[in-house]
Motif scaffolding. Structure first.
Motif, PDB file in Angstrom:
ATOM      1  N   ARG A 132       0.863  -1.171   0.000  1.00  0.00           N
ATOM      2  CA  ARG A 132       0.000   0.000   0.000  1.00  0.00           C
ATOM      3  C   ARG A 132       0.902   1.225   0.000  1.00  0.00           C
ATOM      4  O   ARG A 132       2.091   1.149   0.330  1.00  0.00           O
ATOM      5  CB  ARG A 132      -0.921   0.019   1.220  1.00  0.00           C
ATOM      6  CG  ARG A 132      -1.977  -1.078   1.212  1.00  0.00           C
ATOM      7  CD  ARG A 132      -2.975  -0.902   0.087  1.00  0.00           C
ATOM      8  NE  ARG A 132      -4.072  -1.841   0.212  1.00  0.00           N
ATOM      9  CZ  ARG A 132      -4.050  -3.076  -0.269  1.00  0.00           C
ATOM     10  NH1 ARG A 132      -2.963  -3.528  -0.888  1.00  0.00           N
ATOM     11  NH2 ARG A 132      -5.110  -3.857  -0.148  1.00  0.00           N
ATOM     12  N   TYR A 133       0.305   2.382  -0.335  1.00  0.00           N
ATOM     13  CA  TYR A 133       1.086   3.603  -0.467  1.00  0.00           C
ATOM     14  C   TYR A 133       0.371   4.749   0.244  1.00  0.00           C
ATOM     15  O   TYR A 133      -0.861   4.809   0.277  1.00  0.00           O
ATOM     16  CB  TYR A 133       1.283   3.934  -1.949  1.00  0.00           C
ATOM     17  CG  TYR A 133       1.851   2.771  -2.729  1.00  0.00           C
ATOM     18  CD1 TYR A 133       3.212   2.492  -2.706  1.00  0.00           C
ATOM     19  CD2 TYR A 133       1.017   1.927  -3.457  1.00  0.00           C
ATOM     20  CE1 TYR A 133       3.728   1.404  -3.397  1.00  0.00           C
ATOM     21  CE2 TYR A 133       1.525   0.843  -4.148  1.00  0.00           C
ATOM     22  CZ  TYR A 133       2.884   0.586  -4.112  1.00  0.00           C
ATOM     23  OH  TYR A 133       3.382  -0.499  -4.791  1.00  0.00           O
ATOM     24  N   SER A 193       4.864   6.612  -8.755  1.00  0.00           N
ATOM     25  CA  SER A 193       3.796   6.275  -9.691  1.00  0.00           C
ATOM     26  C   SER A 193       3.769   7.310 -10.805  1.00  0.00           C
ATOM     27  O   SER A 193       3.667   8.513 -10.540  1.00  0.00           O
ATOM     28  CB  SER A 193       2.440   6.245  -8.972  1.00  0.00           C
ATOM     29  OG  SER A 193       1.386   6.096  -9.902  1.00  0.00           O
ATOM     30  N   PRO A 196      -0.590   8.731 -11.031  1.00  0.00           N
ATOM     31  CA  PRO A 196      -1.238   8.627  -9.712  1.00  0.00           C
ATOM     32  C   PRO A 196      -2.754   8.677  -9.765  1.00  0.00           C
ATOM     33  O   PRO A 196      -3.424   8.230  -8.835  1.00  0.00           O
ATOM     34  CB  PRO A 196      -0.664   9.823  -8.943  1.00  0.00           C
ATOM     35  CG  PRO A 196      -0.240  10.790 -10.000  1.00  0.00           C
ATOM     36  CD  PRO A 196       0.225   9.954 -11.153  1.00  0.00           C
ATOM     37  N   LEU A 199      -4.615   5.381  -9.180  1.00  0.00           N
ATOM     38  CA  LEU A 199      -4.580   4.713  -7.881  1.00  0.00           C
ATOM     39  C   LEU A 199      -5.976   4.609  -7.280  1.00  0.00           C
ATOM     40  O   LEU A 199      -6.821   5.480  -7.476  1.00  0.00           O
ATOM     41  CB  LEU A 199      -3.660   5.469  -6.921  1.00  0.00           C
ATOM     42  CG  LEU A 199      -2.169   5.469  -7.255  1.00  0.00           C
ATOM     43  CD1 LEU A 199      -1.422   6.415  -6.319  1.00  0.00           C
ATOM     44  CD2 LEU A 199      -1.600   4.076  -7.154  1.00  0.00           C
ATOM     45  N   LYS A 201      -8.208   4.735  -4.013  1.00  0.00           N
ATOM     46  CA  LYS A 201      -8.128   5.335  -2.692  1.00  0.00           C
ATOM     47  C   LYS A 201      -8.844   4.461  -1.672  1.00  0.00           C
ATOM     48  O   LYS A 201      -9.989   4.053  -1.880  1.00  0.00           O
ATOM     49  CB  LYS A 201      -8.760   6.725  -2.724  1.00  0.00           C
ATOM     50  CG  LYS A 201      -8.381   7.621  -1.561  1.00  0.00           C
ATOM     51  CD  LYS A 201      -8.889   9.033  -1.806  1.00  0.00           C
ATOM     52  CE  LYS A 201      -8.368   9.997  -0.757  1.00  0.00           C
ATOM     53  NZ  LYS A 201      -8.816  11.386  -1.027  1.00  0.00           N
ATOM     54  N   TYR A 207      -3.400   4.124  -0.500  1.00  0.00           N
ATOM     55  CA  TYR A 207      -3.667   3.954  -1.919  1.00  0.00           C
ATOM     56  C   TYR A 207      -3.115   2.599  -2.343  1.00  0.00           C
ATOM     57  O   TYR A 207      -2.165   2.079  -1.758  1.00  0.00           O
ATOM     58  CB  TYR A 207      -2.990   5.046  -2.757  1.00  0.00           C
ATOM     59  CG  TYR A 207      -3.465   6.449  -2.469  1.00  0.00           C
ATOM     60  CD1 TYR A 207      -4.506   7.012  -3.183  1.00  0.00           C
ATOM     61  CD2 TYR A 207      -2.851   7.218  -1.478  1.00  0.00           C
ATOM     62  CE1 TYR A 207      -4.940   8.305  -2.919  1.00  0.00           C
ATOM     63  CE2 TYR A 207      -3.285   8.510  -1.207  1.00  0.00           C
ATOM     64  CZ  TYR A 207      -4.326   9.045  -1.934  1.00  0.00           C
ATOM     65  OH  TYR A 207      -4.758  10.315  -1.665  1.00  0.00           O
ATOM     66  N   ARG A 208      -3.716   2.050  -3.391  1.00  0.00           N
ATOM     67  CA  ARG A 208      -3.204   0.811  -3.971  1.00  0.00           C
ATOM     68  C   ARG A 208      -3.321   0.883  -5.480  1.00  0.00           C
ATOM     69  O   ARG A 208      -4.160   1.625  -6.023  1.00  0.00           O
ATOM     70  CB  ARG A 208      -3.967  -0.403  -3.448  1.00  0.00           C
ATOM     71  CG  ARG A 208      -5.438  -0.450  -3.816  1.00  0.00           C
ATOM     72  CD  ARG A 208      -6.083  -1.741  -3.350  1.00  0.00           C
ATOM     73  NE  ARG A 208      -7.519  -1.741  -3.576  1.00  0.00           N
ATOM     74  CZ  ARG A 208      -8.100  -2.067  -4.734  1.00  0.00           C
ATOM     75  NH1 ARG A 208      -7.350  -2.410  -5.768  1.00  0.00           N
ATOM     76  NH2 ARG A 208      -9.423  -2.040  -4.861  1.00  0.00           N
ATOM     77  N   ALA A 209      -2.480   0.111  -6.144  1.00  0.00           N
ATOM     78  CA  ALA A 209      -2.559   0.039  -7.593  1.00  0.00           C
ATOM     79  C   ALA A 209      -3.784  -0.782  -7.989  1.00  0.00           C
ATOM     80  O   ALA A 209      -4.083  -1.793  -7.357  1.00  0.00           O
ATOM     81  CB  ALA A 209      -1.288  -0.589  -8.161  1.00  0.00           C
ATOM     82  N   PHE A 215       5.045  -0.578  -7.621  1.00  0.00           N
ATOM     83  CA  PHE A 215       5.685   0.572  -8.250  1.00  0.00           C
ATOM     84  C   PHE A 215       7.200   0.520  -8.100  1.00  0.00           C
ATOM     85  O   PHE A 215       7.734  -0.107  -7.177  1.00  0.00           O
ATOM     86  CB  PHE A 215       5.157   1.871  -7.643  1.00  0.00           C
ATOM     87  CG  PHE A 215       3.708   2.128  -7.931  1.00  0.00           C
ATOM     88  CD1 PHE A 215       3.220   2.038  -9.216  1.00  0.00           C
ATOM     89  CD2 PHE A 215       2.833   2.456  -6.908  1.00  0.00           C
ATOM     90  CE1 PHE A 215       1.882   2.274  -9.493  1.00  0.00           C
ATOM     91  CE2 PHE A 215       1.497   2.698  -7.168  1.00  0.00           C
ATOM     92  CZ  PHE A 215       1.018   2.601  -8.467  1.00  0.00           C
TER      93      PHE A 215
END
Length: 279
Positions: A132-133, A193, A196, A199, A201, A207-209, A215
């Motif tokens: 996750r980001y 990314s 973005p 992504l 939410k 955030y996830r792809a 990434f």
């Protein structure tokens, strides 16, 4: 007449969704690393109306056909297609805590397809083991000495491993190196990314792809300028003054559509009770 009901209803629904989005932005104005959503409004396809006239147009075989007279276009309404986060840099707020980290973006490569720059994120490990980001660098040490988010997600280094520390007395350089007792412990994992907006939410500022893509490390991306600030948090990039203005405009637009709907309702009532009355 009934088409007007549907058109006005779509406008009211679109403004309601936009109001909910703006309200969510305002409620997160003090959330570290929060990225404000922007509404993408789209119109439904426009239809061409034609009337069937009484005039008959002869054809080659001696037959005749009815001529259709164009009346004009009819817009069938509007809808909010999506809410897209705005990944601009937020201001930094100094906290003095060693576990608080902030990404300060510099110049980033421009995506040739979208025409917008990429974005940088801290890399986290989710409960399901996938990445996750986040831009929220409000971290802490758990009971086992791992650097985590308040929700318990592990902060990963550039090799995808958890970061384990002895205590909260450590330093993080501008380049992301974690140093404790004079030794390099790890390097904070920063993901890049190039699109973005794609992504997904999630809650807790995650955030996830969309397709599970991992990434690239930002350290390996040419021309990606950034630095890590220890003892600081990135503020939300929500512009409270503009958001309040947009909220009022959205409310007024909803109110205008509501008045049009009431006018349609009165017209229909008059048509049923007076025009259609039999004497």
């Amino acid at each position: 007449m009934f088409r007007g009901f549907y058109t006005v209803a779509t406008g009211m629904l679109a403004q309601q969704r936009k109001t909910e989005m703006l309200t969510n932005n305002m409620s997160n104005v003090n959330t570290p690393g929060f990225k404000a959503d922007q509404a993408s409004m789209r119109a439904f396809p426009e239809m061409l109306l034609s009337s069937l006239g009484d005039s008959r147009v002869p054809t080659e075989n001696g037959m005749s056909t009815t001529r259709m007279t164009p009346v004009g276009g009819l817009n069938t309404g509007v809808y909010m297609q999506e809410a897209v986060p705005l990944f601009t840099q937020g201001d930094l707020r100094e906290t003095g805590l060693s576990t608080d980290l902030a990404i300060l973006q510099g110049d980033l490569p421009i995506n040739e397809e979208t025409g917008i720059p990429g974005a940088l994120f801290f890399t986290l490990e989710h409960e399901d083991g996938t990445d996750r980001y986040t831009r929220n660098g409000n971290f802490a040490l758990d009971a086992d000495g791992f650097l985590t988010t308040p929700a318990g997600h592990y902060v990963l280094d550039e090799n995808g491993a958890r970061i384990e520390l002895e205590n909260d007395r450590f330093e993080v350089t501008d380049g992301g190196q974690v140093i404790q007792n004079g030794a390099n412990i790890a390097r904070i994992g920063i993901a890049y990314s190039d699109d973005p907006r794609a992504l997904v939410k999630e809650g807790d500022e995650l955030y996830r792809a969309p397709d599970g893509t991992v990434f690239d490390s930002a350290y390996n991306v040419a021309d990606a300028g950034f630095s890590i600030n220890q003892g600081s948090l990135e503020r939300s990039n929500v512009d409270s003054a503009r958001t309040m203005t947009d909220l009022m405009a959205s409310y007024r637009s909803f109110e205008a559509n509501q008045k049009v709907l009431q006018a349609y309702d009165r017209s229909m009532e008059k048509a049923v009770n007076e025009v259609g009355r039999l004497n």
